[in-house]
Design a protein around this motif. Structure first.
Motif, PDB file in Angstrom:
ATOM      1  N   SER A 163       0.365  -1.426  -0.176  1.00 50.45           N
ATOM      2  CA  SER A 163       0.275   0.112  -0.293  1.00 50.45           C
ATOM      3  C   SER A 163       1.245   1.118   0.339  1.00 50.45           C
ATOM      4  CB  SER A 163      -0.907   0.195   1.381  1.00 50.45           C
ATOM      5  OG  SER A 163      -1.677  -1.131   1.575  1.00 50.45           O
ATOM      6  N   THR A 164       2.076   1.396   0.691  1.00 52.44           N
ATOM      7  CA  THR A 164       2.766   2.301   0.778  1.00 52.44           C
ATOM      8  C   THR A 164       3.569   2.844  -0.304  1.00 52.44           C
ATOM      9  OG1 THR A 164       2.817   2.221   3.085  1.00 52.44           O
ATOM     10  CG2 THR A 164       4.624   3.420   2.213  1.00 52.44           C
ATOM     11  N   LEU A 165       4.287   1.572  -0.824  1.00 51.43           N
ATOM     12  CA  LEU A 165       4.970   1.645  -2.494  1.00 51.43           C
ATOM     13  C   LEU A 165       3.822   2.322  -3.388  1.00 51.43           C
ATOM     14  CD1 LEU A 165       6.928   1.846  -3.844  1.00 51.43           C
ATOM     15  CD2 LEU A 165       6.827  -0.948  -3.836  1.00 51.43           C
ATOM     16  N   LYS A 166       2.511   1.338  -3.143  1.00 54.87           N
ATOM     17  CA  LYS A 166       1.297   2.279  -4.266  1.00 54.87           C
ATOM     18  C   LYS A 166       1.729   3.678  -4.489  1.00 54.87           C
ATOM     19  CE  LYS A 166      -1.185  -2.422  -5.018  1.00 54.87           C
ATOM     20  NZ  LYS A 166      -2.683  -2.517  -5.035  1.00 54.87           N
ATOM     21  N   ARG A 167       0.995   3.720  -3.192  1.00 52.83           N
ATOM     22  CA  ARG A 167       0.991   5.504  -2.292  1.00 52.83           C
ATOM     23  C   ARG A 167       2.260   6.259  -3.257  1.00 52.83           C
ATOM     24  NH1 ARG A 167      -1.328   5.074   2.024  1.00 52.83           N
ATOM     25  NH2 ARG A 167       1.064   4.494   3.284  1.00 52.83           N
ATOM     26  N   ALA A 168       3.275   5.962  -3.572  1.00 48.24           N
ATOM     27  CA  ALA A 168       4.290   6.483  -3.822  1.00 48.24           C
ATOM     28  C   ALA A 168       4.389   6.308  -4.766  1.00 48.24           C
ATOM     29  CB  ALA A 168       5.544   5.903  -3.125  1.00 48.24           C
ATOM     30  N   LEU A 169       4.039   5.251  -5.958  1.00 50.43           N
ATOM     31  CA  LEU A 169       4.262   5.449  -7.123  1.00 50.43           C
ATOM     32  C   LEU A 169       3.019   6.300  -7.328  1.00 50.43           C
ATOM     33  CD1 LEU A 169       4.807   1.908  -7.867  1.00 50.43           C
ATOM     34  CD2 LEU A 169       6.140   3.280  -8.321  1.00 50.43           C
ATOM     35  N   SER A 170       2.236   6.342  -7.345  1.00 54.59           N
ATOM     36  CA  SER A 170       1.235   7.536  -7.616  1.00 54.59           C
ATOM     37  C   SER A 170       1.229   8.866  -7.624  1.00 54.59           C
ATOM     38  CB  SER A 170      -0.178   7.062  -6.872  1.00 54.59           C
ATOM     39  OG  SER A 170       0.110   7.760  -5.257  1.00 54.59           O
ATOM     40  N   GLY A 171       2.594   9.299  -6.588  1.00 55.81           N
ATOM     41  CA  GLY A 171       2.548  10.912  -7.213  1.00 55.81           C
ATOM     42  C   GLY A 171       3.079  11.274  -5.471  1.00 55.81           C
ATOM     43  N   ARG A 172       2.337  10.058  -4.572  1.00 59.52           N
ATOM     44  CA  ARG A 172       2.222  11.158  -3.265  1.00 59.52           C
ATOM     45  C   ARG A 172       3.745  11.138  -2.443  1.00 59.52           C
ATOM     46  NH1 ARG A 172      -2.254   9.296   0.401  1.00 59.52           N
ATOM     47  NH2 ARG A 172      -1.810  11.334   1.550  1.00 59.52           N
ATOM     48  N   HIS A 173       4.010  12.334  -2.076  1.00 59.43           N
ATOM     49  CA  HIS A 173       5.917  12.115  -1.395  1.00 59.43           C
ATOM     50  C   HIS A 173       4.688  13.048  -0.145  1.00 59.43           C
ATOM     51  CE1 HIS A 173       5.437  16.188  -4.029  1.00 59.43           C
ATOM     52  NE2 HIS A 173       5.341  15.745  -4.021  1.00 59.43           N
ATOM     53  N   PRO A 174       6.257  12.802   0.383  1.00 60.76           N
ATOM     54  CA  PRO A 174       6.303  14.083   1.615  1.00 60.76           C
ATOM     55  C   PRO A 174       6.904  15.318   1.185  1.00 60.76           C
ATOM     56  CG  PRO A 174       7.725  12.677   2.176  1.00 60.76           C
ATOM     57  CD  PRO A 174       7.522  12.410   0.433  1.00 60.76           C
ATOM     58  N   ASP A 175       5.923  16.782   2.615  1.00 60.71           N
ATOM     59  CA  ASP A 175       5.720  18.229   2.080  1.00 60.71           C
ATOM     60  C   ASP A 175       7.795  18.328   1.768  1.00 60.71           C
ATOM     61  OD1 ASP A 175       6.773  20.870   3.226  1.00 60.71           O
ATOM     62  OD2 ASP A 175       4.551  20.781   1.951  1.00 60.71           O
TER      63      ASP A 175
END
Length: 166
Positions: free
Chosen positions: A130-142
């Protein structure tokens, strides 16, 4: 953002590259670059065998590369993947962040200090996916918060802290 996933760590069971390979098998359209020196020949061979047995054509194992090649890979990668559990402090994650990678790290040890945002840490295999999917979708820390946070890990800051102790 760069392309694909990179991890950096010596090939040894405690770095959990086999876990990374199992995760890579769930993301066949994503390039995984697993970089490190070979500290356990038998473990490295197990990683190679896993790739062969599972026909993972989205994974490259890169051993003993130059610093220049490593920095190029970090610059071209989108996600820094760190799976070791309870590592005291992982300078490799700091390097990945400094090269603009989105972190996906195990929620233990020093990684909590390096990646304070829990949305980019995982405990279980399903959390990791799930975390990897979220990151691959472009979500990133501020970005601003991350830059400010990373200032504590600079060479200058380390030297200052060491000088104050000595």
């Amino acid at each position: 953002m760069g392309d694909g996933v990179v991890s950096v760590g010596s090939f040894h069971p405690n770095k959990r590259q086999l876990f990374q390979l199992r995760i890579a098998s769930r993301f066949p359209e994503t390039r995984f670059r697993i970089v490190g020196s070979v500290s356990s020949e038998s473990y490295y061979e197990r990683c190679e065998q896993y790739i062969s047995d599972h026909a993972l054509d989205n994974v490259n194992l890169l051993t003993d590369i130059s610093d220049r090649d490593l920095y190029d890979i970090l610059d071209r990668s989108g996600i820094f993947f760190h799976t070791m559990q309870n590592e005291r402090f992982g300078i490799a994650t700091v390097e990945g962040l400094n090269h603009g990678c989105i972190p996906v790290v195990h929620d233990s040890g020093g990684q909590r200090e390096v990646v304070p945002d829990s949305k980019f840490r995982f405990n279980t295999t399903s959390d990791c996916v799930s975390t990897l999917k979220r990151a691959l979708s472009g979500r990133h820390p501020d970005d601003q918060e991350t830059k400010e946070h990373l200032r504590q890990f600079t060479r200058k800051r380390f030297q200052e802290m060491l000088s104050s102790i000595i």
